[in-house]
Design an enzyme around this catalytic site. Structure first.
Site, PDB file in Angstrom:
ATOM      1  N   ASP A 156       1.114  -1.513  -0.206  1.00  0.00           N
ATOM      2  CA  ASP A 156       0.122  -0.032  -0.162  1.00  0.00           C
ATOM      3  C   ASP A 156       0.172   1.155  -0.213  1.00  0.00           C
ATOM      4  O   ASP A 156       0.599   2.275  -1.258  1.00  0.00           O
ATOM      5  CB  ASP A 156      -1.180   0.392   1.340  1.00  0.00           C
ATOM      6  CG  ASP A 156      -1.823  -0.984   1.344  1.00  0.00           C
ATOM      7  OD1 ASP A 156      -2.335  -1.803   0.217  1.00  0.00           O
ATOM      8  OD2 ASP A 156      -0.944  -1.846   2.342  1.00  0.00           O
TER       9      ASP A 156
ATOM     10  N   HIS B 173      -5.158  -3.485   6.164  1.00  0.00           N
ATOM     11  CA  HIS B 173      -4.882  -3.440   4.905  1.00  0.00           C
ATOM     12  C   HIS B 173      -6.116  -4.375   4.638  1.00  0.00           C
ATOM     13  O   HIS B 173      -5.774  -4.929   4.283  1.00  0.00           O
ATOM     14  CB  HIS B 173      -3.662  -4.371   4.461  1.00  0.00           C
ATOM     15  CG  HIS B 173      -3.900  -5.157   3.062  1.00  0.00           C
ATOM     16  ND1 HIS B 173      -2.839  -4.057   2.030  1.00  0.00           N
ATOM     17  CD2 HIS B 173      -3.882  -6.533   2.796  1.00  0.00           C
ATOM     18  CE1 HIS B 173      -2.828  -4.921   1.295  1.00  0.00           C
ATOM     19  NE2 HIS B 173      -3.565  -6.012   0.802  1.00  0.00           N
TER      20      HIS B 173
HETATM   21  P1  NAD Z   1      -2.669 -18.704  -4.288  1.00  0.00           P
HETATM   22  O1  NAD Z   1      -3.630 -19.172  -3.927  1.00  0.00           O
HETATM   23  O2  NAD Z   1      -1.443 -18.824  -5.398  1.00  0.00           O
HETATM   24  O3  NAD Z   1      -0.749 -19.431  -2.915  1.00  0.00           O
HETATM   25  C1  NAD Z   1      -1.845 -19.697  -2.226  1.00  0.00           C
HETATM   26  C2  NAD Z   1      -1.244 -21.204  -1.419  1.00  0.00           C
HETATM   27  O4  NAD Z   1      -1.132 -21.194   0.116  1.00  0.00           O
HETATM   28  C3  NAD Z   1      -1.751 -22.273  -2.057  1.00  0.00           C
HETATM   29  O5  NAD Z   1       0.149 -22.899  -2.509  1.00  0.00           O
HETATM   30  C4  NAD Z   1      -1.699 -23.168  -1.052  1.00  0.00           C
HETATM   31  O6  NAD Z   1      -1.943 -24.341  -1.490  1.00  0.00           O
HETATM   32  C5  NAD Z   1      -0.465 -22.739   0.313  1.00  0.00           C
HETATM   33  N1  NAD Z   1      -1.446 -22.534   1.551  1.00  0.00           N
HETATM   34  C6  NAD Z   1      -2.538 -22.819   1.960  1.00  0.00           C
HETATM   35  N2  NAD Z   1      -3.135 -23.081   3.124  1.00  0.00           N
HETATM   36  C7  NAD Z   1      -1.636 -23.234   3.899  1.00  0.00           C
HETATM   37  C8  NAD Z   1      -1.318 -23.498   4.961  1.00  0.00           C
HETATM   38  N3  NAD Z   1      -1.577 -23.939   5.935  1.00  0.00           N
HETATM   39  N4  NAD Z   1       0.329 -23.806   5.102  1.00  0.00           N
HETATM   40  C9  NAD Z   1       1.328 -23.746   4.165  1.00  0.00           C
HETATM   41  N5  NAD Z   1       0.589 -22.847   2.826  1.00  0.00           N
HETATM   42  C10 NAD Z   1      -0.701 -22.971   2.941  1.00  0.00           C
HETATM   43  O7  NAD Z   1      -2.440 -17.265  -3.066  1.00  0.00           O
HETATM   44  P2  NAD Z   1      -1.224 -15.618  -3.774  1.00  0.00           P
HETATM   45  O8  NAD Z   1      -2.119 -15.186  -4.683  1.00  0.00           O
HETATM   46  O9  NAD Z   1      -0.203 -16.761  -3.642  1.00  0.00           O
HETATM   47  O10 NAD Z   1      -1.939 -15.296  -2.311  1.00  0.00           O
HETATM   48  C11 NAD Z   1      -1.653 -15.770  -1.234  1.00  0.00           C
HETATM   49  C12 NAD Z   1      -2.087 -14.807   0.031  1.00  0.00           C
HETATM   50  O11 NAD Z   1      -1.625 -13.646  -0.135  1.00  0.00           O
HETATM   51  C13 NAD Z   1      -3.132 -13.693  -0.175  1.00  0.00           C
HETATM   52  O12 NAD Z   1      -3.713 -14.612   1.322  1.00  0.00           O
HETATM   53  C14 NAD Z   1      -3.546 -13.097  -0.599  1.00  0.00           C
HETATM   54  O13 NAD Z   1      -4.982 -12.756   0.088  1.00  0.00           O
HETATM   55  C15 NAD Z   1      -2.072 -12.609   0.452  1.00  0.00           C
HETATM   56  N6  NAD Z   1      -1.661 -11.564  -0.648  1.00  0.00           N
HETATM   57  C16 NAD Z   1      -1.496 -10.333   0.755  1.00  0.00           C
HETATM   58  C17 NAD Z   1      -0.747  -8.968   0.110  1.00  0.00           C
HETATM   59  C18 NAD Z   1      -0.240  -7.939   1.074  1.00  0.00           C
HETATM   60  O14 NAD Z   1      -0.308  -7.225   0.774  1.00  0.00           O
HETATM   61  N7  NAD Z   1      -0.471  -8.275   2.162  1.00  0.00           N
HETATM   62  C19 NAD Z   1      -1.291  -8.829  -1.398  1.00  0.00           C
HETATM   63  C20 NAD Z   1      -1.321  -9.723  -2.421  1.00  0.00           C
HETATM   64  C21 NAD Z   1      -1.679 -11.045  -1.921  1.00  0.00           C
HETATM   65  C1  LMR Z   2      -3.520  -6.854  -3.109  1.00  0.00           C
HETATM   66  O1  LMR Z   2      -3.625  -5.456  -1.736  1.00  0.00           O
HETATM   67  O2  LMR Z   2      -3.277  -6.935  -4.115  1.00  0.00           O
HETATM   68  C2  LMR Z   2      -3.802  -8.219  -1.647  1.00  0.00           C
HETATM   69  O3  LMR Z   2      -4.080  -7.971  -0.909  1.00  0.00           O
HETATM   70  C3  LMR Z   2      -4.811  -8.943  -2.659  1.00  0.00           C
HETATM   71  C4  LMR Z   2      -6.127  -8.073  -2.273  1.00  0.00           C
HETATM   72  O4  LMR Z   2      -6.302  -9.371  -2.172  1.00  0.00           O
HETATM   73  O5  LMR Z   2      -6.200  -7.521  -2.595  1.00  0.00           O
END
Ligand code: NAD
Ligand code: LMR
Length: 325
Positions: free
Chosen positions: A162, A190
């Site tokens: 962000d 967030h």
């Molecule tokens: P994705 O679904 O492609 O990957 C998630 C992975 O986590 C999968 O491989 C799944 O098997 C694994 N997983 C699920 N439960 C698990 C556990 N208990 N232990 C270990 N691994 C586990 O998702 P993604 O696009 O890679 O996103 C991952 C996370 O990051 C999501 O929660 C998304 O919202 C978050 N995210 C956060 C931000 C931020 O700014 N904070 C930004 C982008 C994405």
């Molecule tokens: C983002 O801000 O891009 C991530 O947290 C993914 C989402 O769910 O918005």
């Protein structure tokens, strides 16, 4: 690189997922610890994701990264956290179109409970943990609550994406480089309530609000666009942000480890009562990082608008905390 430099252990959960498909290769290339520091990658994912993870490991092997000394694949948090130097907790369920991040709360609470317990038992006491999986702030609180012997100051959740989004918007409007802007803050959760605050931002020693004179742009375009950028990416790309999120995760961890040389950044960390944020809530604050640690900038005077905006996002964090309880 000395042959005798012992590797840093980097643990990454959700390693088979799309965010990690960007993160792992950058970590393997030395983007966190630099070109002299060998690394061991500990890759944690669910049992059903191990085959896909094996494919990712094959690709890492095929890059012949000189810094990668060992790669461990596991579905056991105890193995993943054992003696880790830094931990990226990405593994969780991402949201899809029409969902808010908090809709993921119950699905992900259990994951962070189990991982908190493993962290408590296995991790080095000076290990740093960055929670990325959403809802990131509340997941970090759950982790801390389940790791009573682990210093909460060793845990932060990601608000850097962000912060980076806000920097780009401001630099475009002010027609300057992102690196020229200092003292930007992203407060709070967030989530769409986050508050990107330019009140103290400076460009070339001048207040940014004296450079960008359009105050209605700040309130009506900038703040909501930063807050809704994650949604806009999901709607446009059809999947949640990945490469930009991996980049932000490395930025936040690298600043935490190496320091910000007096510059401000935003980190979501456990409140110690600063700005009347209830103690223990994981909230975005302005910080300076030095000596491997962070210090919340204290004593900023908040005007009425800032107070309302901060109170709104803090109220949401309290609501999430109570819902999980
Ligand atoms: P994705 O679904 O492609 O990957 C998630 C992975 O986590 C999968 O491989 C799944 O098997 C694994 N997983 C699920 N439960 C698990 C556990 N208990 N232990 C270990 N691994 C586990 O998702 P993604 O696009 O890679 O996103 C991952 C996370 O990051 C999501 O929660 C998304 O919202 C978050 N995210 C956060 C931000 C931020 O700014 N904070 C930004 C982008 C994405
Ligand atoms: C983002 O801000 O891009 C991530 O947290 C993914 C989402 O769910 O918005």
């Amino acid at each position: 690189m000395s042959l005798f430099t012992s590797p840093k252990t980097i643990t990454i959960s959700g390693a088979a997922g799309q965010l990690c498909y960007s993160l792992l290769f950058r970590l393997a290339a030395g983007d966190l610890f630099g070109p002299q520091q060998p690394v061991e990658l500990r890759l944690l994912d669910l049992p059903q994701a191990q085959t896909a993870l094996r494919g990712v490991v094959m690709e890492i092997e095929d890059c012949a990264f000189p810094l990668v000394q060992n790669i461990v694949m596991t579905d056991d948090p105890a193995v993943a956290f054992d003696d880790a130097d830094v931990v990226f907790l990405v593994g969780s369920r991402p949201r899809s179109k029409g969902m808010e991040r908090r809709d993921l709360m119950s699905a992900n609470a259990e994951i962070f409970k189990i991982q908190g317990q493993a962290l408590n038992e296995k991790a080095k006491r000076d290990c740093r943990v960055l929670v990325v999986g959403n809802p990131a702030n509340t997941n970090a609180s759950i982790l801390i609550r389940n790791a009573p012997d682990f210093d909460p100051r060793q845990v932060s959740s990601m608000i850097r994406l962000d912060h980076n989004r806000a920097l780009t918007q401001l630099s475009r409007k002010a027609r300057c480089q992102v690196g020229e802007i200092d003292r930007l803050i992203v407060w709070g959760n967030h989530s769409p309530t986050m508050f990107a605050d330019w009140s103290y931002s400076r460009l070339d020693g001048k207040a940014l609000s004296d450079v960008i004179l359009d105050k209605s742009w700040y309130c009506e375009v900038f703040i909501p666009e930063v807050a809704r950028r994650g949604t806009a990416v999901i709607e446009t790309r059809g999947a949640s942000s990945a490469a930009s999120a991996a980049n932000a995760a490395i930025d936040q961890m690298r600043d935490w480890l190496n320091g910000t040389r007096g510059r401000w950044t935003s980190m979501a960390v456990a409140s110690e009562g600063h700005y009347d944020v209830p103690e223990g809530l994981i909230c975005g604050f302005p910080v300076i990082c030095e000596n491997g640690s962070f210090r919340i900038i204290e004593g900023l005077k908040l005007d009425d608008f800032q107070q309302v905006m901060l109170a709104r996002t803090v109220a949401e964090l309290v609501e999430e905390r109570d819902a999980v309880r």
